[in-house]
Design a protein around this motif. Structure first.
Motif, PDB file in Angstrom:
ATOM      1  N   SER A  71      41.736  49.199  90.209  1.00 55.96           N
ATOM      2  CA  SER A  71      41.577  50.531  89.620  1.00 55.96           C
ATOM      3  C   SER A  71      40.455  51.273  90.333  1.00 55.96           C
ATOM      4  O   SER A  71      39.460  50.680  90.762  1.00 55.96           O
ATOM      5  CB  SER A  71      41.272  50.422  88.124  1.00 55.96           C
ATOM      6  OG  SER A  71      40.157  49.571  87.894  1.00 55.96           O
ATOM      7  N   PHE A  72      40.620  52.590  90.446  1.00 54.94           N
ATOM      8  CA  PHE A  72      39.699  53.417  91.230  1.00 54.94           C
ATOM      9  C   PHE A  72      39.436  54.712  90.478  1.00 54.94           C
ATOM     10  O   PHE A  72      40.369  55.383  90.021  1.00 54.94           O
ATOM     11  CB  PHE A  72      40.332  53.714  92.585  1.00 54.94           C
ATOM     12  CG  PHE A  72      39.528  54.636  93.474  1.00 54.94           C
ATOM     13  CD1 PHE A  72      38.285  54.272  93.946  1.00 54.94           C
ATOM     14  CD2 PHE A  72      40.043  55.872  93.848  1.00 54.94           C
ATOM     15  CE1 PHE A  72      37.557  55.118  94.778  1.00 54.94           C
ATOM     16  CE2 PHE A  72      39.329  56.722  94.679  1.00 54.94           C
ATOM     17  CZ  PHE A  72      38.074  56.346  95.146  1.00 54.94           C
ATOM     18  N   LEU A  73      38.166  55.054  90.342  1.00 56.50           N
ATOM     19  CA  LEU A  73      37.755  56.330  89.755  1.00 56.50           C
ATOM     20  C   LEU A  73      37.045  57.141  90.817  1.00 56.50           C
ATOM     21  O   LEU A  73      36.047  56.690  91.388  1.00 56.50           O
ATOM     22  CB  LEU A  73      36.813  56.108  88.573  1.00 56.50           C
ATOM     23  CG  LEU A  73      36.114  57.362  88.028  1.00 56.50           C
ATOM     24  CD1 LEU A  73      37.102  58.357  87.457  1.00 56.50           C
ATOM     25  CD2 LEU A  73      35.063  56.975  86.974  1.00 56.50           C
ATOM     26  N   ARG A  93      45.847  51.879  89.652  1.00 56.68           N
ATOM     27  CA  ARG A  93      45.485  52.917  88.676  1.00 56.68           C
ATOM     28  C   ARG A  93      44.340  53.743  89.247  1.00 56.68           C
ATOM     29  O   ARG A  93      43.306  53.196  89.641  1.00 56.68           O
ATOM     30  CB  ARG A  93      45.055  52.293  87.345  1.00 56.68           C
ATOM     31  CG  ARG A  93      44.714  53.337  86.273  1.00 56.68           C
ATOM     32  CD  ARG A  93      44.472  52.667  84.921  1.00 56.68           C
ATOM     33  NE  ARG A  93      43.218  51.953  84.863  1.00 56.68           N
ATOM     34  CZ  ARG A  93      42.092  52.465  84.363  1.00 56.68           C
ATOM     35  NH1 ARG A  93      42.077  53.694  83.866  1.00 56.68           N
ATOM     36  NH2 ARG A  93      40.988  51.736  84.320  1.00 56.68           N
ATOM     37  N   ASP A 135      36.512  52.990  79.137  1.00 53.56           N
ATOM     38  CA  ASP A 135      37.295  52.951  80.371  1.00 53.56           C
ATOM     39  C   ASP A 135      36.444  52.370  81.501  1.00 53.56           C
ATOM     40  O   ASP A 135      35.324  52.820  81.743  1.00 53.56           O
ATOM     41  CB  ASP A 135      37.770  54.360  80.744  1.00 53.56           C
ATOM     42  CG  ASP A 135      39.097  54.339  81.477  1.00 53.56           C
ATOM     43  OD1 ASP A 135      39.568  53.240  81.808  1.00 53.56           O
ATOM     44  OD2 ASP A 135      39.664  55.431  81.714  1.00 53.56           O
ATOM     45  N   ARG A 136      36.971  51.355  82.191  1.00 56.39           N
ATOM     46  CA  ARG A 136      36.251  50.678  83.260  1.00 56.39           C
ATOM     47  C   ARG A 136      37.126  50.599  84.517  1.00 56.39           C
ATOM     48  O   ARG A 136      38.349  50.590  84.438  1.00 56.39           O
ATOM     49  CB  ARG A 136      35.864  49.249  82.834  1.00 56.39           C
ATOM     50  CG  ARG A 136      34.947  49.199  81.625  1.00 56.39           C
ATOM     51  CD  ARG A 136      33.560  49.732  81.918  1.00 56.39           C
ATOM     52  NE  ARG A 136      32.661  49.645  80.778  1.00 56.39           N
ATOM     53  CZ  ARG A 136      32.525  50.582  79.849  1.00 56.39           C
ATOM     54  NH1 ARG A 136      33.269  51.685  79.913  1.00 56.39           N
ATOM     55  NH2 ARG A 136      31.682  50.433  78.848  1.00 56.39           N
ATOM     56  N   PHE A 137      36.454  50.505  85.679  1.00 49.10           N
ATOM     57  CA  PHE A 137      37.155  50.553  86.963  1.00 49.10           C
ATOM     58  C   PHE A 137      36.588  49.521  87.929  1.00 49.10           C
ATOM     59  O   PHE A 137      35.415  49.178  87.874  1.00 49.10           O
ATOM     60  CB  PHE A 137      37.028  51.954  87.583  1.00 49.10           C
ATOM     61  CG  PHE A 137      37.569  53.050  86.710  1.00 49.10           C
ATOM     62  CD1 PHE A 137      38.877  53.472  86.839  1.00 49.10           C
ATOM     63  CD2 PHE A 137      36.759  53.635  85.748  1.00 49.10           C
ATOM     64  CE1 PHE A 137      39.377  54.477  86.023  1.00 49.10           C
ATOM     65  CE2 PHE A 137      37.250  54.644  84.929  1.00 49.10           C
ATOM     66  CZ  PHE A 137      38.565  55.057  85.067  1.00 49.10           C
ATOM     67  N   ASP A 138      37.453  49.072  88.843  1.00 55.56           N
ATOM     68  CA  ASP A 138      37.008  48.152  89.883  1.00 55.56           C
ATOM     69  C   ASP A 138      36.126  48.861  90.917  1.00 55.56           C
ATOM     70  O   ASP A 138      35.281  48.227  91.545  1.00 55.56           O
ATOM     71  CB  ASP A 138      38.212  47.522  90.593  1.00 55.56           C
ATOM     72  CG  ASP A 138      39.066  46.698  89.651  1.00 55.56           C
ATOM     73  OD1 ASP A 138      38.489  45.965  88.826  1.00 55.56           O
ATOM     74  OD2 ASP A 138      40.301  46.791  89.727  1.00 55.56           O
ATOM     75  N   VAL A 140      34.089  52.780  91.435  1.00 49.64           N
ATOM     76  CA  VAL A 140      33.741  54.156  91.065  1.00 49.64           C
ATOM     77  C   VAL A 140      33.113  54.787  92.290  1.00 49.64           C
ATOM     78  O   VAL A 140      32.217  54.203  92.919  1.00 49.64           O
ATOM     79  CB  VAL A 140      32.757  54.189  89.884  1.00 49.64           C
ATOM     80  CG1 VAL A 140      32.321  55.615  89.584  1.00 49.64           C
ATOM     81  CG2 VAL A 140      33.380  53.550  88.649  1.00 49.64           C
ATOM     82  N   ARG A 181      30.370  51.918  84.194  1.00 45.98           N
ATOM     83  CA  ARG A 181      31.815  52.168  84.174  1.00 45.98           C
ATOM     84  C   ARG A 181      32.597  51.123  84.957  1.00 45.98           C
ATOM     85  O   ARG A 181      33.788  51.318  85.228  1.00 45.98           O
ATOM     86  CB  ARG A 181      32.097  53.558  84.747  1.00 45.98           C
ATOM     87  CG  ARG A 181      31.665  54.692  83.838  1.00 45.98           C
ATOM     88  CD  ARG A 181      32.613  54.808  82.676  1.00 45.98           C
ATOM     89  NE  ARG A 181      32.233  55.851  81.729  1.00 45.98           N
ATOM     90  CZ  ARG A 181      33.004  56.242  80.729  1.00 45.98           C
ATOM     91  NH1 ARG A 181      34.206  55.692  80.566  1.00 45.98           N
ATOM     92  NH2 ARG A 181      32.604  57.166  79.891  1.00 45.98           N
ATOM     93  N   THR A 183      34.242  47.314  85.936  1.00 47.15           N
ATOM     94  CA  THR A 183      34.737  46.011  85.503  1.00 47.15           C
ATOM     95  C   THR A 183      33.794  44.943  86.063  1.00 47.15           C
ATOM     96  O   THR A 183      32.939  45.217  86.903  1.00 47.15           O
ATOM     97  CB  THR A 183      36.146  45.764  86.044  1.00 47.15           C
ATOM     98  OG1 THR A 183      36.110  45.836  87.479  1.00 47.15           O
ATOM     99  CG2 THR A 183      37.133  46.794  85.516  1.00 47.15           C
ATOM    100  N   GLY A 186      32.901  44.879  89.773  1.00 48.85           N
ATOM    101  CA  GLY A 186      33.210  46.194  90.322  1.00 48.85           C
ATOM    102  C   GLY A 186      32.057  46.775  91.118  1.00 48.85           C
ATOM    103  O   GLY A 186      30.930  46.278  91.088  1.00 48.85           O
TER     104      GLY A 186
END
Length: 238
Positions: A71-73, A93, A135-138, A140, A181, A183, A186
């Motif tokens: 996942s990427f933000l 995601r 909400d958390r991301f691998d 940011v 934010r 994981t 991350g």
């Protein structure tokens, strides 16, 4: 403050980029066609977006920093190129935020154009404010508006926000919030520049129990100058 780091000079660039007669509706980058809306940062007029893709390993020869299937933000998505490229390169995601509503629409259009709208969500948000608290991301990432402006400067448009940060208030918030934010395992990344005030940024990080690690540097010509972009990882110091 030098001419190189002058916020007035960056504001001149902002005004010029937003009003140029040759500002296109579409442009080509990384071998793909992209939409460009009014009042959104224009990648064709600067090498910075290409530099961002290079340092993240989305193009060029650098090892990719984004885990396939992860996942990427992206904060400050602009036209959405980085977010879309992350999805095209295997992120399962992707969430892209921007304080500029036109940039959010631009990101949505380019996600649709390249067939990744099913796994890319564009959100109108001031940094993380509009995201769910859990909400958390691998990964940011923010390609920041690294030029420091005075604390009392008042933005005249959202377009200016892509170029300067008043008192580094947005940077300070990002330093604090980005690691929260993630994981487990991350990475919180910040793309900065030698046009920014790295000592000021470092002092802010230290004040908030954060440590900055240089991951990659990328130099490139822009006009008559050579710019250096610095990819930093933000870690909780303790």
């Amino acid at each position: 403050m030098t001419e190189r780091t002058s916020y007035e000079r960056s504001l001149e660039r902002s005004r010029a980029a937003s009003s140029r007669a040759d500002r296109p509706d579409t442009f080509t980058m990384a071998g793909l066609e992209w939409d460009l809306l009014d009042d959104v940062f224009a990648p064709p007029f600067s090498r910075t977006t290409e530099a961002a893709m290079d340092v993240l390993g989305l193009t060029g020869t650098e090892t990719p920093l984004l885990r396939a299937g992860g996942s990427f933000l992206e904060v400050g998505s602009g036209t959405g190129i980085i977010a879309v490229m992350a999805a095209l390169r295997g992120a399962a995601r992707v969430v892209a935020t921007d304080i500029n509503a036109r940039a959010v629409e631009n990101t949505r259009r380019n996600a649709g154009r390249h067939g990744v709208g099913d796994r890319l969500r564009a959100v109108h948000s001031d940094l993380f404010a509009a995201l769910d608290t859990d909400d958390r991301f691998d990964c940011v990432y923010w390609h920041s508006n690294f030029v420091l402006a005075p604390d009392d400067y008042r933005y005249r448009s959202d377009h200016e926000r892509a170029y300067i940060d008043t008192g580094y208030r947005a940077h300070e918030r990002y330093l604090v919030e980005a690691p929260l934010r993630l994981t487990s395992g991350g990475r919180a990344l910040l793309q900065f520049s030698d046009r920014g005030d790295l000592p000021r940024l470092t002092a802010l990080a230290t004040a908030h129990d954060r440590r900055l690690k240089v991951l990659r540097r990328h130099s490139f010509p822009e006009g008559t100058e050579t710019l250096e972009h610095i990819l930093l990882e933000i870690r909780v110091a303790s």
